[in-house]
Design an enzyme around this catalytic site. Structure first.
Site, PDB file in Angstrom:
ATOM      1  N   ARG A  11      17.776   2.019 -47.360  1.00 57.19           N
ATOM      2  CA  ARG A  11      19.043   1.284 -47.176  1.00 57.19           C
ATOM      3  C   ARG A  11      20.203   2.066 -47.821  1.00 57.19           C
ATOM      4  O   ARG A  11      21.036   2.646 -47.144  1.00 57.19           O
ATOM      5  CB  ARG A  11      18.915  -0.127 -47.792  1.00 57.19           C
ATOM      6  CG  ARG A  11      20.001  -1.111 -47.335  1.00 57.19           C
ATOM      7  CD  ARG A  11      21.356  -0.885 -47.936  1.00 57.19           C
ATOM      8  NE  ARG A  11      21.380  -1.020 -49.381  1.00 57.19           N
ATOM      9  CZ  ARG A  11      22.440  -0.741 -50.115  1.00 57.19           C
ATOM     10  NH1 ARG A  11      23.552  -0.303 -49.555  1.00 57.19           N
ATOM     11  NH2 ARG A  11      22.385  -0.851 -51.427  1.00 57.19           N
ATOM     12  N   ASP A  12      20.220   2.092 -49.116  1.00 58.71           N
ATOM     13  CA  ASP A  12      21.331   2.713 -49.852  1.00 58.71           C
ATOM     14  C   ASP A  12      21.487   4.179 -49.457  1.00 58.71           C
ATOM     15  O   ASP A  12      22.604   4.670 -49.228  1.00 58.71           O
ATOM     16  CB  ASP A  12      21.030   2.569 -51.351  1.00 58.71           C
ATOM     17  CG  ASP A  12      22.157   3.032 -52.260  1.00 58.71           C
ATOM     18  OD1 ASP A  12      22.843   3.999 -51.913  1.00 58.71           O
ATOM     19  OD2 ASP A  12      22.316   2.446 -53.335  1.00 58.71           O
ATOM     20  N   HIS A 207      20.601  -0.249 -61.484  1.00 60.53           N
ATOM     21  CA  HIS A 207      20.820   0.637 -60.337  1.00 60.53           C
ATOM     22  C   HIS A 207      21.785   1.728 -60.785  1.00 60.53           C
ATOM     23  O   HIS A 207      22.963   1.475 -60.974  1.00 60.53           O
ATOM     24  CB  HIS A 207      21.414  -0.184 -59.185  1.00 60.53           C
ATOM     25  CG  HIS A 207      21.651   0.593 -57.928  1.00 60.53           C
ATOM     26  ND1 HIS A 207      20.844   0.459 -56.823  1.00 60.53           N
ATOM     27  CD2 HIS A 207      22.591   1.505 -57.595  1.00 60.53           C
ATOM     28  CE1 HIS A 207      21.291   1.263 -55.855  1.00 60.53           C
ATOM     29  NE2 HIS A 207      22.356   1.898 -56.311  1.00 60.53           N
ATOM     30  N   CYS A 240      28.027   9.238 -52.981  1.00 65.53           N
ATOM     31  CA  CYS A 240      29.191   8.363 -52.953  1.00 65.53           C
ATOM     32  C   CYS A 240      30.176   8.879 -51.912  1.00 65.53           C
ATOM     33  O   CYS A 240      30.553  10.051 -51.939  1.00 65.53           O
ATOM     34  CB  CYS A 240      29.845   8.366 -54.332  1.00 65.53           C
ATOM     35  SG  CYS A 240      31.408   7.486 -54.354  1.00 65.53           S
TER      36      CYS A 240
END
Ligand code: ZN
Length: 325
Positions: A11-12, A207, A240
């Site tokens: 997912r991430d 996290h 990011c």
């Protein structure tokens, strides 16, 4: 198992990569992760597929993972509609991002922090209306808990106050998330210590991202104050979007080696984890991945926390083995 390593790569990780991994490739990877011993895997995100086409197949991926024995299939949902779709697909656990930064909340999920907290209450009420045995756990990750690319420093009192309100809304667990790699070990100790003091058993996991190289240092700080669940992604994928070239989530392979070497049992097999990495690379050829252990494998005399020995080099990335019939 002493420590739960929660794999968030599917997912991430995948949602931050522009390319879309085909559903079948995702499921091959998720199966390989489960075979390596991962017991919780975040497999997709129930968000607008126009905004995140990489996650458009989330329902199919959840359904495809449900038969993995002993695996908690987790999906992200930002709101009630997403949570209901995740629940309909059969997700065992739904994770909701609630941002401690007012500006990040608006940018990320389009609602204020206060509205996001109330949405958690709506999701819990819906969940509680389901038949027993079909009620997913509701987990919250307080994002930007350690600072925000838009807002800068985030007051620690605000983060803890939010955690209390989220617990009051009925969330099952509330963890702290640093998706931009601002956290430092002293801050990690302070915030998790306060989190445990304020919400006790509802305090969730950590996290961390490795954007500034502090990922594993922050894990050690969190371990010292009693955190036992850590998110990580295979190959550290999940950079990011605001920092091109920045590394992403802490690397599952390196985290598992560190924990096992420290005598903390993860239940994860490093040789099989390397096989899963090969399958990830096959599904995303040419994509940047990270991690030290896959370059060298374990050292001579390595033992898992369970006492089992592993030959020198275990965990080193080798060519993908032939697929078993
Ligand atoms: Zn992340």
């Amino acid at each position: 198992m002493n420590i739960l390593v929660s794999e968030v790569g599917p997912r991430d990780g995948l949602q931050s990569i522009h390319r879309t991994m085909p559903t079948e490739a995702k499921l091959r990877w998720i199966r390989a992760l489960a075979a390596a011993g991962l017991r919780e895997i975040e497999v997709g995100s129930f968000v607008n597929p126009k905004k995140l086409p990489q996650m458009a197949d989330a329902a199919a991926v959840v359904r495809g993972a449900l038969d993995l024995p002993g695996v908690t299939v987790m999906a992200l949902a930002p709101n009630l509609r997403g949570a209901q779709a995740a629940g309909a697909a059969g997700a065992h656990k739904i994770t909701m991002p609630v941002s401690a930064s007012y500006l990040h909340s608006l940018a990320n999920i389009g609602v204020t922090t206060d509205q996001a907290i109330l949405q958690v209450g709506e999701v819990v009420a819906w969940r509680d209306s389901l038949p027993a045995g079909a009620r997913p756990d509701i987990e919250i990750g307080i994002s930007t808990a350690f600072g925000c690319t838009i807002e800068g420093p985030v007051p620690e009192d605000r983060v803890i106050d939010m955690a209390v309100r989220l617990a009051e809304q009925g969330a099952d667990s509330i963890g702290l998330s640093d998706g931009v790699g601002y956290a430092n070990p002293a801050q990690v100790k302070r915030l998790f210590t306060r989190l445990h003091a304020e919400i006790g058993a509802k305090a969730g996991g950590a996290h961390f991202h490795n954007t500034r190289g502090q990922g594993l240092a922050n894990v050690i700080a969190a371990l010292d104050v009693g955190v036992t669940t850590f998110d990580a992604s295979q190959g550290g994928i999940g950079g990011c979007p605001y920092s091109p070239g920045a590394t992403g989530n802490i690397v599952t392979e390196d985290l598992v080696w560190m924990l096992e070497a420290m005598g903390l049992d993860t239940g994860i097999d490093l040789a099989r984890l390397a096989e899963a990495r090969a399958i990830l690379l096959e599904g995303l050829p040419g994509e940047a991945v990270y991690g030290y252990l896959p370059e060298v494998g374990v050292e001579k005399g390595f033992h898992y926390a369970s006492g089992a020995a592993a030959p020198e080099g275990t965990g080193k990335l080798v060519a993908r083995p032939a697929v078993a019939a």
